[in-house]
Design a protein around this motif. Structure first.
Motif, PDB file in Angstrom:
ATOM      1  N   SER A  47       0.827  -1.216   0.000  1.00  0.00           N
ATOM      2  CA  SER A  47       0.000   0.000   0.000  1.00  0.00           C
ATOM      3  C   SER A  47       0.857   1.260   0.000  1.00  0.00           C
ATOM      4  CB  SER A  47      -0.940  -0.018   1.203  1.00  0.00           C
ATOM      5  OG  SER A  47      -0.195  -0.035   2.418  1.00  0.00           O
ATOM      6  N   ILE A  48       2.021   1.241   0.705  1.00  0.00           N
ATOM      7  CA  ILE A  48       2.891   2.426   0.734  1.00  0.00           C
ATOM      8  C   ILE A  48       3.478   2.701  -0.644  1.00  0.00           C
ATOM      9  CG2 ILE A  48       5.031   3.328   1.683  1.00  0.00           C
ATOM     10  CD1 ILE A  48       4.395   1.872   4.271  1.00  0.00           C
ATOM     11  N   ILE A  49       3.952   1.674  -1.292  1.00  0.00           N
ATOM     12  CA  ILE A  49       4.565   1.847  -2.611  1.00  0.00           C
ATOM     13  C   ILE A  49       3.510   2.207  -3.659  1.00  0.00           C
ATOM     14  CG2 ILE A  49       5.846   0.664  -4.427  1.00  0.00           C
ATOM     15  CD1 ILE A  49       7.248  -0.931  -2.241  1.00  0.00           C
ATOM     16  N   ALA A  50       2.334   1.535  -3.577  1.00  0.00           N
ATOM     17  CA  ALA A  50       1.287   1.770  -4.583  1.00  0.00           C
ATOM     18  C   ALA A  50       0.763   3.191  -4.527  1.00  0.00           C
ATOM     19  CB  ALA A  50       0.161   0.775  -4.373  1.00  0.00           C
ATOM     20  N   GLU A  51       0.816   3.815  -3.370  1.00  0.00           N
ATOM     21  CA  GLU A  51       0.316   5.174  -3.245  1.00  0.00           C
ATOM     22  C   GLU A  51       1.220   6.189  -3.957  1.00  0.00           C
ATOM     23  OE1 GLU A  51      -1.534   8.025   0.316  1.00  0.00           O
ATOM     24  OE2 GLU A  51      -0.451   6.151   0.787  1.00  0.00           O
TER      25      GLU A  51
END
Length: 844
Positions: A47-51
């Protein structure tokens, strides 16, 4: 440009956010130029990278991140995944619920973000499908309290969202609360590890208890490999691919992963996407061959994103297709049967079709569990046999009343019936028949009539019973009042009280009843009310509950109206008791029913008190209540009619003249004591004087017979005087001799007999009963007959004769019907001579 795919190193599998971000930035800064990111397993790192992908013009494709958080396209617009998210099972669950017509469910969720997100999405899906969520429970560690709340709220279909460690606790609680078997259906996630219940040691339940509670649960999860053996884009069927994969695992000695098929199809997605992007760029380059063709990172990123959304091919996991970045995959349903999970169906998200495998679904009951405890309303009605029996008894009572009515009408001109007021007797019978008829109405309930008809019956049967009671007892009390008015008030001027006046009295009582009933109906009418009782198990063992209900006739102020009616009827009953007590010494059977009225009032009062109390206590038992009410009405009506008419019937059959033979009344209690003393003294007379006493009694009887004959002649004179318009102040001369004879004989019977008995007991010489006072002989006839002594004796003669003029006007007998005393030929020794009275009054 250098085009390649970047995958996270294996060290990122530890789900460390810091390490994941560092590896990502190192790849961006020190590596070649990247167009896509393939991977991401841990939800937090992914989720951190995808954001941040949009800022780098990158597209990420994950094959294992199932968290629903990543489905937010406003926050993660460049994120794709080949594995369905956890939310993808919710449409499948809704489809499964609709297939079995389950429209009421409950949820039990572990208090973790992953499961909370799934529950929130499920709630939206259920609301769209119009499925009721009966209860929503969340727990952190101990689920037993929440499981019990589900049971208390009658939740039968339970959708659980929790991991396998807490699943064992949930099913242990379900076993202890008996929430398993044919009445319950559990739906839980299907991604648990094999034999997960054996690895959970945090419960007090044994493995056998867990398996018992788990039997039949439904597990829902995405399909790792397609069940359709169709060659996909790789040229292999899912079965062929699985064989090669297993072979590679054995060679390398690594453990299998359930996401390998999604990773395999993900590589094909990347390959097709990059191929398609390259084709698009080459096509644009050919179109722009006369200019310097350049493309920036933003445009390439947009092309990759557009091509990813257009992906559509058949892989080993089924048809690969994205909708807003989410994989539209296949959801499988498995059922726990005898210690293992068996596939029972699957759901195709693209076609929105649920396909259940025939004869694989097993329910522990004969049919699927119901989504709630179906409550069947059951009316507590009156049994038809009981109603029939009491109706037959009531009909017999009405036939008896009809027989009494026929008897009363047929013999209405007979002196026995005529003296007892036949019109009042008819009203008593009418009241009894009205009371009988109310029993038929009390036995009708909603099983036989409609709700509106039942509400109308509430009013009708109340009116009939109240009017019937007043008609019967009002007529009896009116008759008793007439006897009381005539015989107890000696100072009152004697006058005729006809039946018309008694009818007015009864009409007044009925008018009071009508006023109360009309006010009751207008102000606060009776209405049909339904009282429901607690649930009961079905006696036939079906999976339903019985809720008994009972219909009542009630209104807002029921206690007040009943109090008014009871008070009025109670006062009427007390008044009747008073009249019956006051006229208890009147000894003319045809006129006085006080003894029987007293018995009737006593029986009716006791039975009404007992019946009202028991009827109130058995309010929830209609059969018992109806039986008591009916028996009380039958008993009271039957006893009253029998006490009033049976003695008359017996008298008519045995001695029809007995009603008028004893016309003399006793008003002085001291006279009773004197008579008893005299009787005692007579019985103690010496045997030597017995024959002399018998002779005197014989003479006394002979003279009384003479009195009866002279009474008739004097009656004729009296009747002539009554018919004469002008009062004659004197008596005709030719009747002086007869009057003097009557007075002389009366002097003997009233005074001479007592003096003879007294002299006989005192053994004194007998006085000459025929001697007259010389001073009385020397007086003139008119002076002698108008003397105070003769006036008093004349009143004693004329008062008993008045009945000849009085009786015809109220239904009595004429003078010719007077019966003489018994024949003097009967033995005087065994004959009881009636004592003489100073005052004799005729009956009605």
């Amino acid at each position: 440009n250098y085009i390649c795919a970047f995958t996270f190193p294996r060290k990122m599998l530890c789900c460390d956010n810091a390490k994941g971000l560092r590896a990502f930035f190192d790849a961006i800064c020190y590596g070649p130029k990247h167009l896509m990111i393939f991977g991401g397993v841990c939800p937090s790192v992914t989720s951190i990278i995808a954001e941040s992908l949009e800022g780098w013009n990158l597209v990420q494709l994950s094959f294992a991140a199932t968290t629903p958080v990543l489905a937010d396209k406003k926050k993660y617009p460049n994120f794709f995944r080949t594995v369905p998210s956890d939310n993808a099972v919710n449409p499948a669950v809704v489809k499964f619920l609709n297939f079995y017509n389950w429209s009421r469910v409950g949820t039990l969720t572990q208090d973790v973000q992953r499961f909370s997100e799934v529950r929130n999405d499920l709630t939206n899906e259920l609301e769209k499908a119009d499925i009721q969520i009966a209860d929503t429970e969340s727990f952190s560690n101990d689920p037993c309290v929440n499981v019990k709340k589900l049971k208390d709220n009658d939740v039968r279909i339970i959708i659980g969202q929790f991991d396998e460690n807490l699943a064992s606790k949930v099913f242990c609680c379900a076993y202890n609360l008996n929430m398993y078997g044919s009445k319950y259906q559990w739906i839980i996630p299907g991604w648990y590890q094999g034999n997960w219940w054996e690895q959970a040691n945090s419960t007090n339940c044994t493995t056998r208890k867990l398996l018992t509670a788990m039997e039949g649960y439904i597990a829902v999860d995405f399909e790792p490999l397609s069940a359709k053996q169709v060659k996909g884009i790789s040229g292999r069927t899912p079965k062929e691919y699985e064989r090669e994969y297993s072979k590679e695992l054995q060679q390398k000695g690594v453990e299998p992963s359930k996401y390998h098929g999604f990773a395999y199809d993900g590589i094909w997605v990347i390959a097709k996407t990059l191929t398609r992007v390259m084709d698009l760029l080459q096509h644009k380059e050919r179109q722009d061959m006369y200019h310097n063709f350049t493309v920036d990172d933003r445009e390439v990123g947009r092309l990759v994103l557009d091509v990813m959304n257009e992906t559509n091919f058949y892989g080993v996991t089924g048809q690969v297709m994205f909708r807003n970045g989410e994989r539209m995959g296949t959801i499988k349903f498995t059922q726990f049967q005898e210690g293992q999970e068996v596939k029972v169906g699957e759901y195709n998200a693209i076609a929105d079709v649920l396909d259940l495998i025939n004869n694989t679904m097993r329910f522990q009951g004969v049919e699927p569990p119901k989504d709630r405890t179906f409550v069947r309303l059951q009316r507590r009605n009156i049994n038809v046999p009981l109603y029939s029996i009491l109706s037959v008894i009531t009909i017999l009572g009405m036939l008896m009343a009809g027989a009494f009515l026929f008897f009363n009408i047929k013999n209405r001109n007979h002196r026995l019936i005529k003296m007892s007021s036949p019109y009042m007797n008819n009203l008593i019978i009418l009241g009894g028949m009205l009371s009988y008829s109310s029993i038929f109405l009390f036995g009708l309930d909603g099983a036989l009539v409609s709700d509106k008809e039942f509400e109308a019956l509430c009013t009708v049967r109340t009116w009939i019973l109240i009017v019937g009671y007043t008609t019967a007892f009002g007529a009896m009390f009116a008759k008793t009042w007439r006897v009381h008015a005539i015989f107890k008030n000696v100072k009152m001027k004697k006058k005729i009280i006809k039946d018309q006046k008694l009818l007015i009295i009864v009409g007044g009582m009925l008018l009071i009843d009508l006023c109360i009933l009309i006010c009751w109906q207008i102000v606060d009418p009776l209405k049909r009310t339904v009282e429901e009782y607690s649930l009961e198990a079905d006696p036939q063992g079906q999976d339903i509950a019985i809720r008994p209900f009972l219909e009542h006739c009630e209104n807002t102020h029921m206690t007040i109206w009943l109090g008014i009616v009871y008070a009025y009827k109670g006062l009427l009953m007390l008044f009747g008791c008073f009249l019956a007590w006051e006229t208890r010494n009147v000894s003319i059977p045809a006129l006085n029913d006080s003894k029987y009225i007293g018995m009737s009032v006593y029986n009716v009062g006791i039975m009404c008190i007992i019946g009202a109390a028991v009827s109130f206590l058995t309010r929830d038992q209609p059969n018992v209540q109806f039986c008591i009410v009916a028996l009380v009405i039958i008993f009271c009506s039957t006893i009253t009619l029998c006490l009033v008419f049976v003695p008359k019937f017996i008298t008519m059959r045995t001695n029809p003249d007995a009603a008028t033979q004893n016309r003399r009344l006793k008003f002085n209690t001291n006279q009773k004591k004197e008579d008893s003393k005299m009787s005692t003294s007579v019985t103690s007379v010496n045997q030597a004087n017995t024959s002399r006493l018998d002779g005197l009694q014989t003479d006394n009887h002979r003279l009384r017979m003479k009195i009866t004959e002279l009474d008739k002649e004097l009656e004729e004179v009296t009747m002539q005087l009554q018919d004469t318009p002008e009062k004659t102040p004197y008596i005709k001369q030719n009747h002086y001799g007869d009057v003097n004879n009557i007075l002389s004989i009366r002097n003997f019977t009233d005074e001479g007999e007592k003096s003879i008995l007294k002299n006989h007991l005192e053994q004194k010489p007998q006085a000459q009963w025929g001697s007259m006072d010389p001073s009385r002989i020397n007086r003139g006839p008119l002076e002698d007959i108008n003397s105070p002594e003769h006036i008093q004796r004349r009143l004693s003669l004329q008062l008993p004769i008045l009945h000849h003029a009085y009786l015809p006007s109220i239904g009595g007998v004429d003078a010719s019907c007077t019966s003489p005393n018994p024949s003097p030929s009967s033995s005087p020794r065994h004959r009881h001579m009636p004592p003489s009275y100073r005052v004799m009054v005729s009956g009605l």
